[in-house]
Each structure stands twice: as C-alpha cells, then as structure tokens.
Design a protein around this motif. Sequence first.
Motif, short mmCIF file in Angstrom:
data_model
loop_
_atom_site.label_atom_id
_atom_site.label_comp_id
_atom_site.label_asym_id
_atom_site.label_seq_id
_atom_site.Cartn_x
_atom_site.Cartn_y
_atom_site.Cartn_z
N THR A 1 1.50 -4.79 -11.02
CA THR A 1 1.24 -3.75 -11.45
C THR A 1 1.76 -3.78 -13.59
O THR A 1 1.34 -2.91 -14.39
CB THR A 1 2.08 -2.30 -11.15
OG1 THR A 1 2.04 -1.89 -9.64
CG2 THR A 1 2.67 -0.73 -11.85
N LEU B 1 -4.27 -0.54 -6.57
CA LEU B 1 -4.64 0.18 -5.04
C LEU B 1 -5.24 -0.62 -4.54
O LEU B 1 -5.56 -0.79 -3.31
CB LEU B 1 -4.88 2.41 -5.19
CG LEU B 1 -3.81 2.68 -5.36
CD1 LEU B 1 -4.54 4.49 -5.25
CD2 LEU B 1 -2.58 2.55 -5.30
N ASP C 1 1.18 -1.82 -0.17
CA ASP C 1 0.70 -0.03 -0.25
C ASP C 1 1.13 1.71 0.20
O ASP C 1 0.34 1.95 -0.49
CB ASP C 1 -1.13 0.17 1.23
CG ASP C 1 -2.32 -1.40 1.02
OD1 ASP C 1 -2.35 -1.47 -0.53
OD2 ASP C 1 -2.29 -1.43 2.59
N LEU D 1 -8.78 10.59 -2.82
CA LEU D 1 -7.44 9.64 -2.20
C LEU D 1 -6.82 9.97 -1.60
O LEU D 1 -6.26 9.02 -0.58
CB LEU D 1 -6.25 10.28 -3.69
CG LEU D 1 -5.31 9.26 -4.03
CD1 LEU D 1 -5.47 7.71 -3.56
CD2 LEU D 1 -4.79 9.21 -5.76
N ARG E 1 -5.77 7.97 1.76
CA ARG E 1 -4.87 7.00 2.39
C ARG E 1 -4.35 7.74 3.29
O ARG E 1 -3.12 6.80 4.24
CB ARG E 1 -3.51 7.72 0.78
CG ARG E 1 -3.82 6.65 0.01
CD ARG E 1 -2.46 6.81 -1.68
NE ARG E 1 -1.48 6.79 -1.15
CZ ARG E 1 -1.03 5.31 -1.03
NH1 ARG E 1 -1.29 4.71 -1.32
NH2 ARG E 1 0.41 5.46 0.18
N CYS F 1 3.14 0.89 -3.82
CA CYS F 1 1.73 1.12 -4.80
C CYS F 1 1.81 2.41 -5.30
O CYS F 1 1.78 2.74 -6.73
CB CYS F 1 0.95 0.48 -5.25
SG CYS F 1 -0.27 0.61 -4.40
N ILE F 2 1.26 3.67 -4.73
CA ILE F 2 1.31 4.68 -5.65
C ILE F 2 2.26 5.39 -6.25
O ILE F 2 2.23 6.11 -7.21
CB ILE F 2 0.88 5.53 -3.36
CG1 ILE F 2 0.24 7.43 -4.64
CG2 ILE F 2 2.54 6.64 -3.67
CD1 ILE F 2 -0.43 6.68 -4.90
N TRP G 1 -4.96 2.44 -12.34
CA TRP G 1 -4.53 3.24 -11.17
C TRP G 1 -5.69 2.64 -9.55
O TRP G 1 -4.76 2.13 -8.54
CB TRP G 1 -3.92 4.70 -11.25
CG TRP G 1 -5.04 5.48 -10.96
CD1 TRP G 1 -5.94 6.31 -11.81
CD2 TRP G 1 -6.15 5.82 -9.65
NE1 TRP G 1 -7.27 6.31 -11.99
CE2 TRP G 1 -7.42 6.78 -10.68
CE3 TRP G 1 -6.40 5.86 -8.36
CZ2 TRP G 1 -8.00 7.04 -9.11
CZ3 TRP G 1 -7.21 6.39 -7.41
CH2 TRP G 1 -8.01 6.42 -8.27
N ARG G 2 -6.75 2.54 -10.21
CA ARG G 2 -7.83 2.03 -8.84
C ARG G 2 -7.76 0.80 -8.78
O ARG G 2 -7.52 0.15 -7.90
CB ARG G 2 -8.88 2.62 -9.17
CG ARG G 2 -9.06 4.07 -10.01
CD ARG G 2 -10.92 3.94 -9.98
NE ARG G 2 -11.34 5.28 -10.74
CZ ARG G 2 -11.81 6.76 -10.37
NH1 ARG G 2 -11.91 6.50 -8.90
NH2 ARG G 2 -11.65 7.83 -10.42
N SER H 1 -9.54 4.02 -0.84
CA SER H 1 -8.73 4.71 -1.80
C SER H 1 -9.36 5.10 -3.69
O SER H 1 -7.97 5.37 -4.13
CB SER H 1 -7.00 4.66 -1.76
OG SER H 1 -7.32 2.96 -1.49
N GLY H 2 -9.13 3.70 -4.55
CA GLY H 2 -9.62 3.31 -5.13
C GLY H 2 -10.68 3.90 -5.85
O GLY H 2 -11.27 3.25 -7.42
N SER I 1 -8.03 0.94 1.94
CA SER I 1 -7.04 0.54 0.55
C SER I 1 -8.71 0.15 -0.65
O SER I 1 -8.21 0.63 -2.57
CB SER I 1 -6.53 -1.04 0.48
OG SER I 1 -5.86 -1.20 1.86
#
Length: 537
Positions: free
Chosen positions: A184, A220, A39, A131, A135, A42-43, A216-217, A116-117, A113
């Motif tokens: 990813t 995350l 978590d 976001l 987060r 990965c951002i 990206w969603r 945040s998506g 988690s």
Amino acid sequence: MAGGEPLHVLSALDAAKTQWYHFTAIVIAGMGFFTDAYDLFCISLVTKLLGRIYYYRDGAADPGSLPPRVAAAVNGVAFCGTLSGQLFFGWLGDKMGRKRVYGMTLMCMVLCSLASGLSLSDKPSSVMATLCFFRFWLGFGIGGDYPLSATIMSEYANKKTRGGFIAAVFAMQGFGILTGGVVTLVVSAAFRSAFPAPSYQNGALASTPAQADFVWRLILMFGAIPALLTYYWRMKMPETARYTALVAKNAKQAAADMSKVLHMDITPPCQAASSNGQGQGEAFGLFSKQFLRRHGLHLLGTATTWFLLDIAFYSQNLFQKDIFTAINWIPKAKTMSALEEVYRIARAQTLIALCGTVPGYWFTVFLIDIIGRFWIQMVGFAMMSVFMLGLAFPYHHWTTPGNHIGFVVMYAFTFFFANFGPNSTTFIVPAEIFPARLRSTCHGISAAAGKAGAIIGSFGFLYAAQNQDKAKADHGYPAGIGVRNSLFVLAACNVLGLLFTLLVPESKGKSLEELSGEDNHDDDALAVAHARTVPVV
C-alpha cells in the motif's frame, strides 16, 4: 493400536530428524497464511479511500466516508465467508483427505482476490456489492486454509519441534500483514507522485484524483500472486502419513510416502499386525458421548479462547486507523488528499506490524517447544489485558499533543503479546489434541468460533468506538461508547480468555496419538489424564 503397523509408522515420523522437507512444508503451507493475512487485513488500508471515491458529498466539511452498513459489510463480509469455509473445509479435510482439499482452497483465494478488484459498474452500490460478494468467497477459501494448513503441518512434524513448525506456518501471517502495509505504501506513493492533488480543505473534488480508483483495486488484487506461486507445490505434497495410516487405513502407503519425502527408511511390520491398527477408542464420532467425555472440555476451551482472542485482535487490527486518528497520530482527513491519507494509514500500520506484530510471532516459534503452549497463552492474555488497561485508564493523557508516541508503543505491545500468546497458540493446539479422523473438523470448529469473535469485533467496534457525543461521531453513525470504553471491553475479553485457557491441556513434547488417545485402549485412564486443566511439565 499399540504395536500395530500404523503406530510403527507414526512413531518413526515422531522420531524423525528435522530435514529440508519440513522447512519446505512450512513455506508451502505458510504462503497460504501469508495470503490469508494480506487479504483479510489489506481492506482496512483502503476503506477510507473507498469512502472518498464513492461517497463524496458536495459541500461537506469532511471527505466522503462509507455509510455505517456499507463499512460494516466491507470490513466483515470476508470473516463471514471465512467462518463458513473453516467449518466446511475442516469437515471435508477429514472426509476426503488433507491434500485433495488443499488445492481447492488456494484456487478459490486466487480467483476471488483478482475478482475483488473488479466491479460490474462504476455506481457505488454496484462496486460495493461486487466487492462484498467476492470478498465473501475469498474468505470462504481462506477459511479452508486454517484447519488444513494446521493439520498438515502437525501431522508432518516430529513431536520435539511440532509446536515451532506449526507456529512458523502461522507466523507467515505477520509477514502478510506487513506486506499489505508495504504494498500500500508503494502503490499510494507512486500514484501520489504521478498524480499530485491538494488537500480536501483546499480543493474538495480535486483532492481525490480519478486515478485513485486504481489504487485500491491493485492493492486487493496483489493477494492473488503469492497464492498462485505455491499452487504447484501444494499439489506435489503427498497426503499426510497420519491421515493415510489412521483414517484411510493404509499404513504401507503412509510408510512409502514418508520414506520418500523425509529420505529415511520406514519399513512397517508385516500386514498381519495391522489388525490392531484401529484402537478401541477410535469408534466414537464427533457427536458421541465418548467424544464429549474425552474431548468436550478441550473443544470448549479451544473454541472459547479463540473466540475471545479474535474479538480483541481483529478490533485492534481493522480499526488501527480510527484509533490513530483519535489520538491525532494521523492528521484529520480534511487536511490531506485521498492518496496522502492512504499513505499515512499504511505507514502507521506497517510500523505497528514491524515493531509488534511480526516479532511476537517469531518469539512463539522459537520458544513454544521450550515454554509450552499453556504458559505462552496465559501470559499473552494477561499482558494484553495489562497493556489495554494501560491505554484505557489514562486515555485522555494519550490523546494530548506530544503523547502519541507512548500510546503507539503501548499499542504495539498489545500486538506483541497477542502473537507471542493466544493468537498463535489458539491456532496450534486444536491441530494437536484431537483424533486424526476428527482433527481437521475440530480445528475448523475452533477457528470458526474465532471468526465469530472477529465478526463481533469488526462489526461491533465500528459502532462502539464512535464518540459518545453524536455530533462528533463519524457521518451516519450513532453515538458509541468511545475508544476508551471500547478498550476496557477488549481488556475484559482478554481476562475471560485467560480463564478459559484452564480448559486447554498442555501438548508440549507429546505425540499426536498420545494426546488424542489413538495409542491407548484404556478410555477411562485416558479420560483422567486429559481432564487436567493445568500444564503437564
């Protein structure tokens, strides 16, 4: 407490053979750290994509990028939450017990988690605000996992293999970072295949397909899966014997819990002996003169070394993509489509994790109870300094075509010696050297100091690494000191970390009660023993 009922129970625990339950506890606690690392890191894999999607500038020569303040918030807000969570849950773990608080942190991580998506609308300001909000709370839950996982594992382990067990929990962080890169890679490759797009310079608007917003969603939100899978098993774990015996003052329950899970008969002496259960040295609190005299330098040492380490470690991790672009290992953004850029960033970071990050953790697991914490930390800080200087002094050489492989190898070695070094030991030692009723709190304070360093690293490096020529800096950023000078600063942090390591005692081969003084009535003798700033072999 010598001869008392609690000490008898804990002595039996220290002498217990390594059993299946120890490995189960490593997995249960370690999956939390797997999720933490996934978590938190990965951002960095998707920030470039967020800039392309939400900050597209019509007619610009380069793809859209996150504005400086937005980029700083997206990269650093989770660390602000983590710092808060480490302090709060560290304190709560000593007040309510490790187990009762353990589930709270995990559910916070799962829910945030997923959240945040999501976003409240498709406006850039709303997406970024949502976001950052979730987060922060994701970081809050992650923060609680640090002191609780370390304390639980240290209190379950026997003294012979305790360092390796705690290190194994922390080593799951490496797999979390690696998995972030792999997930990813898979997601970006799948979308790139399904929705082909030209490079930015050949079709600015078309280079970022609408479906890229799902990428990206998904990345995350994947972080909720490993945390959710271990929730049931965390709730099944009994409270640690050391908390039950030394803080809750119920040695019989501690003996019963440990007899059940370790499949060994722990029969405490008669209850009358428990009058000695609270040693003379247990009366002092965190803000007392006695704590300052006995553990003040230790807490200063664990906090400052973790602070200095995280400035360098998180700067390296979060901004690998910028460094790799600077040395031309990753092509210029305008020569790629949005999904190709995500893929190449993930590939580079996965390679570094596979070659440097993961092996470093496991070298620590296998060698820490042989070499000791002190020397691993000293050598780690020293070698990180050496390799960063090796990158910084001939930096112009590394940026010329054909030399980026050498840079990547050197860069991987800094990660190796961070993890076979202070990134592991700063997590382990605070879980060993403080009294049981303050152990989680002191670990939380030390970890929070580390996250303060991570915040400085994530916010500061973002600006500091910008080109010294403002015309060559990223859009919206002022001129910085450049990557080369930033590497010099990080090397200096490592040298300072090496010096502050002298305040941290060696804990190899000693019981937790011996280290904290909970088996000793003689405060003055203990203070002398623990004032040493060199390892005790």
